[in-house]
Motif scaffolding. Structure first.
Motif, PDB file in Angstrom:
ATOM      1  N   VAL A  90      74.242  73.758  57.991  1.00  8.79           N
ATOM      2  CA  VAL A  90      75.680  73.486  57.923  1.00  8.79           C
ATOM      3  C   VAL A  90      76.199  73.333  59.343  1.00  8.79           C
ATOM      4  CG1 VAL A  90      77.926  74.374  57.191  1.00  8.79           C
ATOM      5  CG2 VAL A  90      75.901  74.852  55.817  1.00  8.79           C
ATOM      6  N   LEU A  91      76.805  72.190  59.610  1.00  6.87           N
ATOM      7  CA  LEU A  91      77.391  71.995  60.931  1.00  6.87           C
ATOM      8  C   LEU A  91      78.712  72.737  61.005  1.00  6.87           C
ATOM      9  CD1 LEU A  91      76.747  68.187  61.502  1.00  6.87           C
ATOM     10  CD2 LEU A  91      75.655  70.091  62.667  1.00  6.87           C
ATOM     11  N   PRO A  92      79.019  73.332  62.159  1.00  2.00           N
ATOM     12  CA  PRO A  92      80.302  74.008  62.298  1.00  2.00           C
ATOM     13  C   PRO A  92      81.440  73.008  62.149  1.00  2.00           C
ATOM     14  CG  PRO A  92      78.956  74.233  64.304  1.00  2.00           C
ATOM     15  CD  PRO A  92      78.202  73.375  63.349  1.00  2.00           C
ATOM     16  N   THR A  93      82.540  73.452  61.569  1.00  2.00           N
ATOM     17  CA  THR A  93      83.696  72.569  61.422  1.00  2.00           C
ATOM     18  C   THR A  93      84.523  72.634  62.692  1.00  2.00           C
ATOM     19  OG1 THR A  93      84.987  74.337  60.431  1.00  2.00           O
ATOM     20  CG2 THR A  93      83.786  72.885  58.926  1.00  2.00           C
ATOM     21  N   GLY A  94      85.382  71.668  62.848  1.00  2.00           N
ATOM     22  CA  GLY A  94      86.269  71.653  64.005  1.00  2.00           C
ATOM     23  C   GLY A  94      85.623  70.998  65.199  1.00  2.00           C
ATOM     24  N   PRO A  95      86.353  70.985  66.303  1.00  2.00           N
ATOM     25  CA  PRO A  95      85.838  70.312  67.502  1.00  2.00           C
ATOM     26  C   PRO A  95      84.747  71.117  68.186  1.00  2.00           C
ATOM     27  CG  PRO A  95      87.933  71.353  67.980  1.00  2.00           C
ATOM     28  CD  PRO A  95      87.680  71.526  66.497  1.00  2.00           C
ATOM     29  N   SER A  96      83.963  70.439  68.991  1.00  2.00           N
ATOM     30  CA  SER A  96      82.983  71.112  69.842  1.00  2.00           C
ATOM     31  C   SER A  96      83.749  71.888  70.913  1.00  2.00           C
ATOM     32  CB  SER A  96      82.078  70.074  70.510  1.00  2.00           C
ATOM     33  OG  SER A  96      82.846  69.303  71.433  1.00  2.00           O
ATOM     34  N   PRO A  97      83.094  72.784  71.627  1.00  2.00           N
ATOM     35  CA  PRO A  97      83.793  73.489  72.710  1.00  2.00           C
ATOM     36  C   PRO A  97      84.425  72.517  73.717  1.00  2.00           C
ATOM     37  CG  PRO A  97      81.712  74.566  72.260  1.00  2.00           C
ATOM     38  CD  PRO A  97      81.737  73.306  71.438  1.00  2.00           C
ATOM     39  N   GLN A  98      83.714  71.443  74.039  1.00  2.00           N
ATOM     40  CA  GLN A  98      84.257  70.448  74.972  1.00  2.00           C
ATOM     41  C   GLN A  98      85.473  69.748  74.357  1.00  2.00           C
ATOM     42  OE1 GLN A  98      81.086  70.509  73.907  1.00  2.00           O
ATOM     43  NE2 GLN A  98      79.806  70.918  75.685  1.00  2.00           N
ATOM     44  N   GLY A  99      85.391  69.460  73.069  1.00  2.00           N
ATOM     45  CA  GLY A  99      86.516  68.812  72.391  1.00  2.00           C
ATOM     46  C   GLY A  99      87.731  69.722  72.326  1.00  2.00           C
ATOM     47  N   ALA A 100      87.509  71.020  72.115  1.00  2.00           N
ATOM     48  CA  ALA A 100      88.619  71.974  72.075  1.00  2.00           C
ATOM     49  C   ALA A 100      89.301  72.045  73.439  1.00  2.00           C
ATOM     50  CB  ALA A 100      88.118  73.351  71.644  1.00  2.00           C
ATOM     51  N   GLN A 101      88.519  72.064  74.519  1.00  2.00           N
ATOM     52  CA  GLN A 101      89.096  72.080  75.865  1.00  2.00           C
ATOM     53  C   GLN A 101      89.882  70.805  76.140  1.00  2.00           C
ATOM     54  OE1 GLN A 101      85.694  72.699  78.384  1.00  2.00           O
ATOM     55  NE2 GLN A 101      85.677  74.916  78.063  1.00  2.00           N
ATOM     56  N   ILE A 106      95.194  67.995  76.611  1.00  2.00           N
ATOM     57  CA  ILE A 106      96.102  66.946  76.122  1.00  2.00           C
ATOM     58  C   ILE A 106      97.404  67.570  75.623  1.00  2.00           C
ATOM     59  CG2 ILE A 106      96.426  65.244  74.274  1.00  2.00           C
ATOM     60  CD1 ILE A 106      93.381  64.616  74.604  1.00  2.00           C
ATOM     61  N   ARG A 107      97.293  68.656  74.836  1.00  2.00           N
ATOM     62  CA  ARG A 107      98.508  69.303  74.318  1.00  2.00           C
ATOM     63  C   ARG A 107      99.359  69.870  75.444  1.00  2.00           C
ATOM     64  NH1 ARG A 107      94.641  70.597  70.643  1.00  2.00           N
ATOM     65  NH2 ARG A 107      94.283  72.676  71.517  1.00  2.00           N
ATOM     66  N   ALA A 108      98.727  70.481  76.463  1.00  2.00           N
ATOM     67  CA  ALA A 108      99.478  71.023  77.605  1.00  2.00           C
ATOM     68  C   ALA A 108     100.190  69.905  78.352  1.00  2.00           C
ATOM     69  CB  ALA A 108      98.539  71.785  78.542  1.00  2.00           C
ATOM     70  N   HIS A 109      99.516  68.781  78.523  1.00  2.00           N
ATOM     71  CA  HIS A 109     100.112  67.628  79.197  1.00  2.00           C
ATOM     72  C   HIS A 109     101.331  67.126  78.410  1.00  2.00           C
ATOM     73  CE1 HIS A 109     100.272  63.983  81.608  1.00  2.00           C
ATOM     74  NE2 HIS A 109     100.326  63.287  80.485  1.00  2.00           N
ATOM     75  N   ARG A 110     101.209  67.043  77.103  1.00  2.00           N
ATOM     76  CA  ARG A 110     102.331  66.589  76.268  1.00  2.00           C
ATOM     77  C   ARG A 110     103.502  67.560  76.343  1.00  2.00           C
ATOM     78  NH1 ARG A 110      98.850  64.710  71.004  1.00  2.00           N
ATOM     79  NH2 ARG A 110      98.121  62.736  71.885  1.00  2.00           N
ATOM     80  N   ARG A 111     103.203  68.869  76.324  1.00  8.05           N
ATOM     81  CA  ARG A 111     104.285  69.866  76.426  1.00  8.05           C
ATOM     82  C   ARG A 111     105.013  69.731  77.761  1.00  8.05           C
ATOM     83  NH1 ARG A 111     100.479  73.177  73.749  1.00  8.05           N
ATOM     84  NH2 ARG A 111      99.778  74.043  75.735  1.00  8.05           N
ATOM     85  N   ARG A 112     104.259  69.539  78.844  1.00  3.92           N
ATOM     86  CA  ARG A 112     104.895  69.364  80.164  1.00  3.92           C
ATOM     87  C   ARG A 112     105.782  68.127  80.168  1.00  3.92           C
ATOM     88  NH1 ARG A 112      99.845  70.930  81.985  1.00  3.92           N
ATOM     89  NH2 ARG A 112      99.249  68.773  82.395  1.00  3.92           N
TER      90      ARG A 112
END
Length: 125
Positions: A90-101, A106-112
């Motif tokens: 079973v592959l883990p769900t969600g992004p890879s560690p690199q994808g999460a970073q 991206i979210r921090a940039h959008r908030r700024r």
């Protein structure tokens, strides 16, 4: 008078015996992968124009299987002494560690940008 008919080229059946990790009668499973349209177009064109060649492939799935098998074999040789990697059930769900970073950046940039835009709008009043 008998009409002459043009003989159609015969397709060759391919054996999986020479394929290192494929079972001869292995059941096929349909999977969905995202590919860029330009790669899909190249895949279709390559298969169509070479299907009757000795090393051609009778359909897109056969060509995709051969290409994937070559790349997986290369990775096994390079990173696992030529042996298949351990099976991942079973592959883990969600992004890879690199994808999460990457997503966090991206979210921090959008908030700024939103904060800067709100401050500028407040200065204009």
């Amino acid at each position: 008078m008998v009409a002459a008919t043009e003989a159609k080229p015969r397709r060759r059946r391919r054996s999986l015996a020479g394929t290192p990790h494929a079972a001869v009668e292995e059941e096929m499973k349909s999977r969905s992968f995202s590919l860029p349209p330009s790669l899909i177009a190249r895949l279709r064109s390559a298969q169509w124009h070479t299907q009757l060649e000795a090393d051609g492939h009778s359909n897109l799935s056969a060509l995709a299987r051969a290409a994937i098998d070559r790349e997986v074999t290369r990775l096994e040789k390079r990173y696992n002494a030529g042996r298949p990697f351990p099976v991942i059930e079973v592959l883990p769900t969600g992004p890879s560690p690199q994808g999460a970073q990457r997503g966090a950046r991206i979210r921090a940039h959008r908030r700024r940008n939103q904060k800067d835009g709100a401050e500028k709008a407040g200065d204009a009043t």
